[in-house]
Enzyme design. Structure first.
Site, PDB file in Angstrom:
ATOM      1  N   GLY A  11       0.778  -1.360   0.184  1.00 21.60           N
ATOM      2  CA  GLY A  11      -0.072   0.055   0.093  1.00 21.60           C
ATOM      3  C   GLY A  11       0.942   1.269   0.098  1.00 21.60           C
ATOM      4  O   GLY A  11       2.013   1.175   0.000  1.00 21.60           O
ATOM      5  N   GLN A  12       0.198   2.373   0.056  1.00 24.34           N
ATOM      6  CA  GLN A  12       0.796   3.748   0.143  1.00 24.34           C
ATOM      7  C   GLN A  12       1.793   3.828   1.308  1.00 24.34           C
ATOM      8  O   GLN A  12       3.110   3.967   1.027  1.00 24.34           O
ATOM      9  CB  GLN A  12      -0.109   4.900   0.194  1.00 24.34           C
ATOM     10  CG  GLN A  12       0.309   6.225  -0.333  1.00 24.34           C
ATOM     11  CD  GLN A  12      -0.439   7.397  -0.099  1.00 24.34           C
ATOM     12  OE1 GLN A  12      -1.431   7.311   0.908  1.00 24.34           O
ATOM     13  NE2 GLN A  12       0.030   8.526  -0.151  1.00 24.34           N
ATOM     14  N   ASP A  34       1.390  -8.809   2.046  1.00 29.74           N
ATOM     15  CA  ASP A  34       0.076  -8.163   1.692  1.00 29.74           C
ATOM     16  C   ASP A  34      -0.634  -9.301   1.066  1.00 29.74           C
ATOM     17  O   ASP A  34      -0.368 -10.189   0.682  1.00 29.74           O
ATOM     18  CB  ASP A  34       0.411  -7.111   0.598  1.00 29.74           C
ATOM     19  CG  ASP A  34      -0.679  -5.935   0.238  1.00 29.74           C
ATOM     20  OD1 ASP A  34      -0.495  -5.013   0.858  1.00 29.74           O
ATOM     21  OD2 ASP A  34      -1.662  -6.300  -0.235  1.00 29.74           O
ATOM     22  N   ILE A  35      -2.005  -9.024   0.601  1.00 28.53           N
ATOM     23  CA  ILE A  35      -3.050  -9.945  -0.015  1.00 28.53           C
ATOM     24  C   ILE A  35      -2.778  -9.800  -1.429  1.00 28.53           C
ATOM     25  O   ILE A  35      -3.106 -10.770  -2.307  1.00 28.53           O
ATOM     26  CB  ILE A  35      -4.454  -9.392   0.302  1.00 28.53           C
ATOM     27  CG1 ILE A  35      -5.261 -10.579   0.230  1.00 28.53           C
ATOM     28  CG2 ILE A  35      -4.930  -8.193  -0.471  1.00 28.53           C
ATOM     29  CD1 ILE A  35      -6.612 -10.398   0.844  1.00 28.53           C
ATOM     30  N   TYR A 142     -15.279   4.579   8.225  1.00 28.65           N
ATOM     31  CA  TYR A 142     -13.518   4.349   8.610  1.00 28.65           C
ATOM     32  C   TYR A 142     -13.446   5.182   9.751  1.00 28.65           C
ATOM     33  O   TYR A 142     -12.735   4.585  10.752  1.00 28.65           O
ATOM     34  CB  TYR A 142     -13.227   5.455   7.520  1.00 28.65           C
ATOM     35  CG  TYR A 142     -11.361   5.274   7.302  1.00 28.65           C
ATOM     36  CD1 TYR A 142     -10.957   4.273   7.262  1.00 28.65           C
ATOM     37  CD2 TYR A 142     -11.012   6.527   7.742  1.00 28.65           C
ATOM     38  CE1 TYR A 142      -9.593   4.392   7.346  1.00 28.65           C
ATOM     39  CE2 TYR A 142      -9.737   6.819   7.931  1.00 28.65           C
ATOM     40  CZ  TYR A 142      -8.772   5.634   7.596  1.00 28.65           C
ATOM     41  OH  TYR A 142      -7.528   5.907   7.551  1.00 28.65           O
TER      42      TYR A 142
HETATM   43  P1  NAD Z   1      -3.365   1.303   1.176  1.00 27.66           P
HETATM   44  O1  NAD Z   1      -4.942   1.258   0.670  1.00 27.66           O
HETATM   45  O2  NAD Z   1      -2.766   2.103   0.291  1.00 27.66           O
HETATM   46  O3  NAD Z   1      -2.838   0.079   1.510  1.00 27.66           O
HETATM   47  C1  NAD Z   1      -3.510  -0.928   2.280  1.00 27.66           C
HETATM   48  C2  NAD Z   1      -2.737  -2.164   1.911  1.00 27.66           C
HETATM   49  O4  NAD Z   1      -3.696  -3.157   2.718  1.00 27.66           O
HETATM   50  C3  NAD Z   1      -2.972  -2.509   0.296  1.00 27.66           C
HETATM   51  O5  NAD Z   1      -1.771  -3.063  -0.423  1.00 27.66           O
HETATM   52  C4  NAD Z   1      -4.006  -3.819   0.397  1.00 27.66           C
HETATM   53  O6  NAD Z   1      -3.746  -4.718  -0.696  1.00 27.66           O
HETATM   54  C5  NAD Z   1      -3.741  -4.290   1.881  1.00 27.66           C
HETATM   55  N1  NAD Z   1      -4.776  -5.331   2.186  1.00 27.66           N
HETATM   56  C6  NAD Z   1      -6.007  -5.009   1.814  1.00 27.66           C
HETATM   57  N2  NAD Z   1      -6.618  -6.015   2.733  1.00 27.66           N
HETATM   58  C7  NAD Z   1      -5.763  -6.857   3.070  1.00 27.66           C
HETATM   59  C8  NAD Z   1      -5.912  -8.357   3.734  1.00 27.66           C
HETATM   60  N3  NAD Z   1      -7.109  -8.945   3.778  1.00 27.66           N
HETATM   61  N4  NAD Z   1      -4.879  -8.610   4.156  1.00 27.66           N
HETATM   62  C9  NAD Z   1      -3.547  -8.193   3.767  1.00 27.66           C
HETATM   63  N5  NAD Z   1      -3.480  -7.053   3.276  1.00 27.66           N
HETATM   64  C10 NAD Z   1      -4.534  -6.527   3.020  1.00 27.66           C
HETATM   65  O7  NAD Z   1      -3.504   2.242   2.657  1.00 27.66           O
HETATM   66  P2  NAD Z   1      -2.381   3.021   3.209  1.00 27.66           P
HETATM   67  O8  NAD Z   1      -2.684   4.484   2.751  1.00 27.66           O
HETATM   68  O9  NAD Z   1      -1.114   2.722   3.104  1.00 27.66           O
HETATM   69  O10 NAD Z   1      -2.931   3.091   4.737  1.00 27.66           O
HETATM   70  C11 NAD Z   1      -2.292   1.928   5.646  1.00 27.66           C
HETATM   71  C12 NAD Z   1      -2.940   2.349   6.955  1.00 27.66           C
HETATM   72  O11 NAD Z   1      -2.422   3.796   7.191  1.00 27.66           O
HETATM   73  C13 NAD Z   1      -4.417   2.198   7.116  1.00 27.66           C
HETATM   74  O12 NAD Z   1      -4.606   1.684   8.283  1.00 27.66           O
HETATM   75  C14 NAD Z   1      -4.778   3.522   6.889  1.00 27.66           C
HETATM   76  O13 NAD Z   1      -6.246   3.598   7.770  1.00 27.66           O
HETATM   77  C15 NAD Z   1      -4.018   4.170   7.596  1.00 27.66           C
HETATM   78  N6  NAD Z   1      -3.929   5.837   7.384  1.00 27.66           N
HETATM   79  C16 NAD Z   1      -3.557   6.060   6.060  1.00 27.66           C
HETATM   80  C17 NAD Z   1      -3.559   7.334   5.656  1.00 27.66           C
HETATM   81  C18 NAD Z   1      -3.303   8.007   4.393  1.00 27.66           C
HETATM   82  O14 NAD Z   1      -3.268   9.109   4.063  1.00 27.66           O
HETATM   83  N7  NAD Z   1      -2.743   7.000   3.547  1.00 27.66           N
HETATM   84  C19 NAD Z   1      -4.067   8.619   6.750  1.00 27.66           C
HETATM   85  C20 NAD Z   1      -4.485   7.996   7.900  1.00 27.66           C
HETATM   86  C21 NAD Z   1      -4.294   6.507   8.224  1.00 27.66           C
HETATM   87  N1  SER Z   2      -5.956   9.739   4.103  1.00 27.66           N
HETATM   88  C1  SER Z   2      -6.990   8.863   4.855  1.00 27.66           C
HETATM   89  C2  SER Z   2      -8.313   9.067   4.131  1.00 27.66           C
HETATM   90  O1  SER Z   2      -8.526  10.215   3.441  1.00 27.66           O
HETATM   91  C3  SER Z   2      -7.178   9.435   6.174  1.00 27.66           C
HETATM   92  O2  SER Z   2      -7.147   8.647   7.123  1.00 27.66           O
HETATM   93  O3  SER Z   2      -8.898   8.218   4.400  1.00 27.66           O
END
Ligand code: NAD
Ligand code: SER
Length: 316
Positions: A11-12, A34-35, A142
């Site tokens: 993921g990101q 990852d999945i 969320y």
């Molecule tokens: P993302 O969606 O880019 O990545 C999530 C990853 O989880 C993906 O690669 C996906 O394939 C994987 N995934 C989904 N279901 C799965 C499963 N059942 N088993 C294993 N892997 C699985 O999300 P992100 O932006 O990298 O966010 C990561 C964490 O950070 C999350 O908990 C998100 O809520 C939190 N977060 C992100 C942001 C943001 O701006 N990116 C902000 C606040 C919080």
């Molecule tokens: N960047 C995230 C979202 O927009 C905040 O947790 O969902």
């Protein structure tokens, strides 16, 4: 010897965090999972395993096979996608967390990182300089899952003595992997569109200020929190992380310093309502005081690096 498992490494955040963890602790000491498959860098550089975060047997055998001592659990459904399928998002966000907590407890995992979000706040939260402890009444699925998760990680810490650490990330901005279906994704998309074609249609209104952070700061904060001595980690739900606060118009103006002809139109969709329920700027005084947090990126520096790196990536 520390042996880390990153769940959600494709993921990101997972992409940048896995690469930096490997950089600091050694490639073979960080198992990416990852999945779905992760980026070529991650796949080629060190161990990768397919893992469904909901599957406890798979998780147990990975912990045994690799001798895992710490877990970063990042898999979740983000705010925009979660609103399209609330029950699915609740199921994944909550049950993957319980799975990681319960398996970790039975296997004696020494430390766990799980991220919360500014999405855990709601429309009744003070919008400006949101304090660490305040009203939290999220209106998105969320946000509800993140607030519930915060209560549960604190519960597992107090009840079972587990060392779980957490940050309330603001919207994260990065160039290695695309954003994963959240409300703050516009702040990544706009860079790609500006460089590719000089036009962007923004799904938030031009004056919608939100807290944001460049990924290098977020990764630094995450590792700093995880490496802090346990007695410095006083908040056992989740620490506020502030970052930079700006509107889509302010970001577009900053990008125009590099791409003067950038045209941005504004067509707010369902994500506008989500954004309006979140803080405008967050105070991370507690993180600064407890474990010395200091961000390095402002709007100017973040924009400069994003433009440079995405131009390089797209060959433009
Ligand atoms: P993302 O969606 O880019 O990545 C999530 C990853 O989880 C993906 O690669 C996906 O394939 C994987 N995934 C989904 N279901 C799965 C499963 N059942 N088993 C294993 N892997 C699985 O999300 P992100 O932006 O990298 O966010 C990561 C964490 O950070 C999350 O908990 C998100 O809520 C939190 N977060 C992100 C942001 C943001 O701006 N990116 C902000 C606040 C919080
Ligand atoms: N960047 C995230 C979202 O927009 C905040 O947790 O969902």
């Amino acid at each position: 010897m520390k042996k880390i498992l990153v769940i959600g490494a494709a993921g990101q955040i997972g992409t940048d965090l896995t690469l930096e963890l490997r950089n600091r602790f050694g490639r073979d000491h960080v198992v990416a999972s990852d999945i779905k498959l992760a980026s070529d860098d991650i796949m080629q550089q060190g161990p990768f395993v397919k893992l469904d975060a909901m599957d406890s047997k798979q998780l147990q055998s990975i912990i045994d096979d690799y001798g895992i001592t710490e877990i970063y659990h990042l898999a979740a459904i983000l705010s925009g996608n979660a609103e399209k399928n609330p029950k699915w998002a609740w199921d994944l966000n909550m049950n993957s967390l319980f799975n990681v907590l319960d398996v970790s407890r039975s296997k004696g995992i020494s430390k766990i990182f799980w991220p919360s979000s500014m999405g855990a706040f709601g429309p009744t939260t003070p919008e400006w300089d949101t304090p660490q402890v305040t009203v939290m009444e999220p209106t998105t699925v969320y946000g509800i899952s993140k607030l519930a998760g915060e209560r549960w990680v604190e519960y597992y810490h107090h009840k079972y003595g587990m060392d779980i650490r957490s940050l309330r990330y603001p919207g994260l901005i990065s160039y290695k992997t695309e954003a994963g279906g959240g409300t703050t994704d516009y702040a990544v998309e706009i860079f790609y569109q500006a460089i590719k074609c000089g036009e962007y249609e923004c799904f938030l209104s031009e004056d919608m200020a939100l807290p944001m952070m460049f990924m290098d700061d977020a990764v630094e904060a995450t590792i700093q929190l995880m490496e802090a001595p346990a007695d410095q980690v006083k908040v056992r739900s989740s620490y506020n992380l502030g970052g930079i606060s700006f509107t889509p118009k302010e970001l577009a103006d900053e990008i125009r310093k590099y791409i003067p002809n950038l045209e941005v139109t504004y067509k707010p969709d369902f994500r506008q309502e989500i954004a309006e329920s979140w803080p405008r700027r967050i105070s991370d005084e507690a993180a600064q005081k407890d474990w010395g947090w200091q961000p390095q990126y402002d709007l100017e520096k973040m924009t400069r690096v994003m433009i440079e790196k995405i131009r390089e990536k797209l060959g433009k």
